[in-house]
Design a protein around this motif. Structure first.
Motif, PDB file in Angstrom:
ATOM      1  N   TYR A 238      42.547  10.156  44.313  1.00 18.59           N
ATOM      2  CA  TYR A 238      42.166  11.494  43.617  1.00 18.59           C
ATOM      3  C   TYR A 238      41.459  11.168  42.302  1.00 18.59           C
TER       4      TYR A 238
ATOM      5  N   TYR B 137      38.238   9.618  42.812  1.00 22.34           N
ATOM      6  CA  TYR B 137      37.137  10.599  43.334  1.00 22.34           C
ATOM      7  C   TYR B 137      36.714  11.288  42.297  1.00 22.34           C
TER       8      TYR B 137
ATOM      9  N   SER C  16      36.824  17.900  46.684  1.00 17.63           N
ATOM     10  CA  SER C  16      37.019  18.557  47.936  1.00 17.63           C
ATOM     11  C   SER C  16      35.823  18.538  48.917  1.00 17.63           C
TER      12      SER C  16
ATOM     13  N   ASN D  86      34.970  15.703  49.996  1.00 20.50           N
ATOM     14  CA  ASN D  86      35.260  14.583  51.151  1.00 20.50           C
ATOM     15  C   ASN D  86      34.171  13.499  51.102  1.00 20.50           C
TER      16      ASN D  86
ATOM     17  N   LYS E 236      35.719  10.061  51.334  1.00 25.72           N
ATOM     18  CA  LYS E 236      36.377   9.765  52.404  1.00 25.72           C
ATOM     19  C   LYS E 236      35.983   9.382  53.736  1.00 25.72           C
ATOM     20  N   LYS E 237      34.857   9.721  53.871  1.00 21.68           N
ATOM     21  CA  LYS E 237      34.039   9.301  55.191  1.00 21.68           C
ATOM     22  C   LYS E 237      33.761   7.835  54.813  1.00 21.68           C
TER      23      LYS E 237
END
Length: 211
Positions: free
Chosen positions: A35, A38, A50, A52, A55-56
């Protein structure tokens, strides 16, 4: 028309790039969680945690755009080199001619290239088993590339002893390569699966390595 299936190598290089950026961010910014990572990486981009996007990339589900590669490079220098490393291009097409292999050899950094091919010579320099062992003992990705390309050279030139020994060196040094290059720890599952599938295409290589 459906979306083209992502190859193992596309997964591998995106995951390797993500992990390299993450590890370096932890060193530079003392991020103790993803977190925090990011939040740092999204600064000044207009994106929020948020969204993301990263994350991909973490799971290799999509490849970073040129804009994201450049943005990450500004924050984490040399990160773009991980994504654009020549090792990923070895699997785009078959390395089944001497010309195609030498072309890939010439893409390696000069200090690595000079270990296996002389300038203006046009072919790999003859090497001994002791020398090949010394080359891979540095456990760098570039020298791993050199050994893999020499494996391919042995296949194309019917030098089975060379290709078998290079395959042996790659497998025997895998753990140390991963230890020196932690950004490959997840990506290697795809990278080495593809590499080994090509190396084990004939029984003689398998027998040599298992004995």
């Amino acid at each position: 028309m459906g979306r083209k299936k992502r190859s193992k190598i596309e997964y591998a290089r995106t995951i390797a790039w993500y992990d390299f950026v993450l590890y370096k961010a932890q060193e530079l910014w003392k991020c103790h969680s993803e977190y925090q990572f990011y939040k740092q990486i999204y600064q000044d981009t207009g994106y929020d945690v948020s969204d993301n996007i990263f994350k991909k990339y973490k799971f290799g589900l999509s490849s970073p755009s040129k804009a994201w590669l450049l943005y990450a490079e500004r924050k984490i220098q040399t990160s773009r080199l991980i994504f654009e490393h020549p090792i990923w291009s070895y699997f785009d097409s078959e390395l089944n001619t001497q010309e195609s292999i030498v072309e890939k050899m010439c893409q390696l950094p000069i200090e690595t290239r000079e270990l296996i091919i002389e300038d203006n010579f046009g072919a790999p320099t003859p090497t001994s088993y002791d020398f090949l062992t010394q080359v891979i003992s540095t456990h760098t990705v570039d020298n791993l590339c050199a050994i893999y390309l020499l494996y391919c050279w042995g296949e194309v030139t019917n030098n089975q002893d060379l290709s078998n020994f290079c395959a042996y060196l790659i497998l025997n040094n895998l753990e140390k390569i991963l230890s020196k290059n932690p950004h490959l720890r997840r990506a290697h599952i795809f990278l080495f699966d593809e590499m080994c599938a090509r190396m084990f295409k004939n029984l003689s290589s398998i027998n040599f390595i298992l004995l």
